[in-house]
Scaffold this active site. Structure first.
Site, short mmCIF file in Angstrom:
data_model
loop_
_atom_site.label_atom_id
_atom_site.label_comp_id
_atom_site.label_asym_id
_atom_site.label_seq_id
_atom_site.Cartn_x
_atom_site.Cartn_y
_atom_site.Cartn_z
N ASP A 14 0.81 -1.22 0.00
CA ASP A 14 0.00 0.00 0.00
C ASP A 14 0.85 1.28 0.00
O ASP A 14 0.39 2.33 0.42
CB ASP A 14 -0.96 0.01 1.20
CG ASP A 14 -2.13 0.97 0.96
OD1 ASP A 14 -2.54 1.14 -0.20
OD2 ASP A 14 -2.63 1.57 1.94
N LYS A 17 3.22 1.40 -5.24
CA LYS A 17 4.08 0.93 -6.32
C LYS A 17 3.31 0.80 -7.64
O LYS A 17 3.73 1.30 -8.69
CB LYS A 17 4.72 -0.42 -5.96
CG LYS A 17 5.65 -0.36 -4.74
CD LYS A 17 6.31 -1.69 -4.45
CE LYS A 17 5.34 -2.76 -4.01
NZ LYS A 17 4.67 -2.43 -2.73
N THR A 18 2.17 0.11 -7.58
CA THR A 18 1.38 -0.14 -8.79
C THR A 18 0.79 1.15 -9.35
O THR A 18 0.76 1.36 -10.56
CB THR A 18 0.27 -1.17 -8.50
OG1 THR A 18 0.87 -2.36 -7.96
CG2 THR A 18 -0.50 -1.52 -9.76
N HIS A 64 3.20 -7.22 0.27
CA HIS A 64 2.74 -7.90 1.48
C HIS A 64 3.74 -8.97 1.89
O HIS A 64 4.29 -9.68 1.05
CB HIS A 64 1.37 -8.53 1.24
CG HIS A 64 0.64 -8.90 2.50
ND1 HIS A 64 1.02 -9.97 3.29
CD2 HIS A 64 -0.44 -8.36 3.10
CE1 HIS A 64 0.20 -10.07 4.31
NE2 HIS A 64 -0.69 -9.11 4.23
#
Length: 264
Positions: A14, A17-18, A64
């Site tokens: 969270d 990055k994306t 994660h």
């Protein structure tokens, strides 16, 4: 000719990055329904970025702790990294863990992106930047550019592109052997074509029609077709993302972590 290199993301879950990759490239790396539903990256995703003299294949990794194996699959074979730290969160456990993994993989080049920079004031931003600088002290990122960015406002994106271009220029040519080598990171079936595997080419070249040795099975398989970033090509080489259509292989027999290489 533009030089092909592989860029990998790294950082805590969270931290954006994306979203940062999408802001840079227009490509959403979260392709799985579970990723869309949960709003987190579970498996590695892929994009590409044209920087003029350089063509970057981007591998976006999950942040994660439960998906560290997936992160490792994506980080293998990258030439440089973009370490991502969220301004409103600071350095977190997988920020440290991903950096340690990149150190163990022998990476030497990269940039640091401070994401969500629009969510905090200038003073708080300076504090987080100092925290990041303390984290990377003594690592390959010690002197790397640190760029404050925001995927939602576009802040810092051009500076980040410039920093990436400079990092690409600093990447010395890896020792490239004549033999081809690719670690498989995805396996799937395309209707009418059969089994396809993907990965980052870590050395050599491969052409349509050639044979590769499937390790550790030590079986030879023929290459029916090649793609790089959804474009059909006759050849792939070191530094490129490759999708390889293999003839006469059942997709259930292939798995992530196996390798394809020049026979012998």
């Amino acid at each position: 000719m533009a030089r092909d290199l592989i860029l990998g993301t790294a950082g805590h879950i969270d931290h954006g990055k994306t979203s940062l990759v999408k802001a840079l490239t227009g490509i959403d790396c979260d392709r799985l329904p579970e990723e869309k539903a949960r709003g987190i990256t579970i498996d590695i995703g892929f994009a590409h970025l044209d920087l003029g003299d350089f063509r970057l294949g981007i591998v976006d990794v999950p942040g994660h702790e439960r998906f560290i194996k997936n992160m490792l699959a994506g980080a293998t074979g990258i030439d440089l990294c973009c370490l991502v730290v969220a301004a409103d969160d600071g350095v977190m456990p997988q920020t440290r863990e991903h950096l340690e993994i990149l150190q163990l993989l022998g990476l030497r080049h990269g940039v640091i992106a401070l994401t969500k920079a629009d969510l905090i004031d200038a003073t708080s931003r300076e504090v987080v930047m100092l925290e990041v600088r303390e984290l990377v002290q003594g690592t390959f990122l010690e002197s790397a550019p640190l760029v404050a960015t925001s995927a939602s406002t576009g802040q810092g994106l051009e500076e980040l592109r410039a920093a990436l271009r400079q990092a690409c220029q600093e990447c010395t040519d890896a020792i490239d052997h004549d033999w081809f080598r690719l670690a498989i990171d995805r396996v799937f079936v395309v209707q009418g074509h059969g089994t396809v595997v993907t990965g980052s080419v870590t050395s050599g070249r491969l052409r349509v029609g050639e044979e590769v040795e499937w390790q550790p099975r030590q079986e030879r398989v023929r290459v029916r077709g090649l793609q790089s970033h959804d474009q059909a090509v006759e050849q792939v080489s070191r530094g490129m993302r490759a999708a390889i259509n293999l003839a006469g292989v059942k997709h259930e027999e292939l798995q992530r972590g196996q390798e394809l290489a020049t026979p012998g």
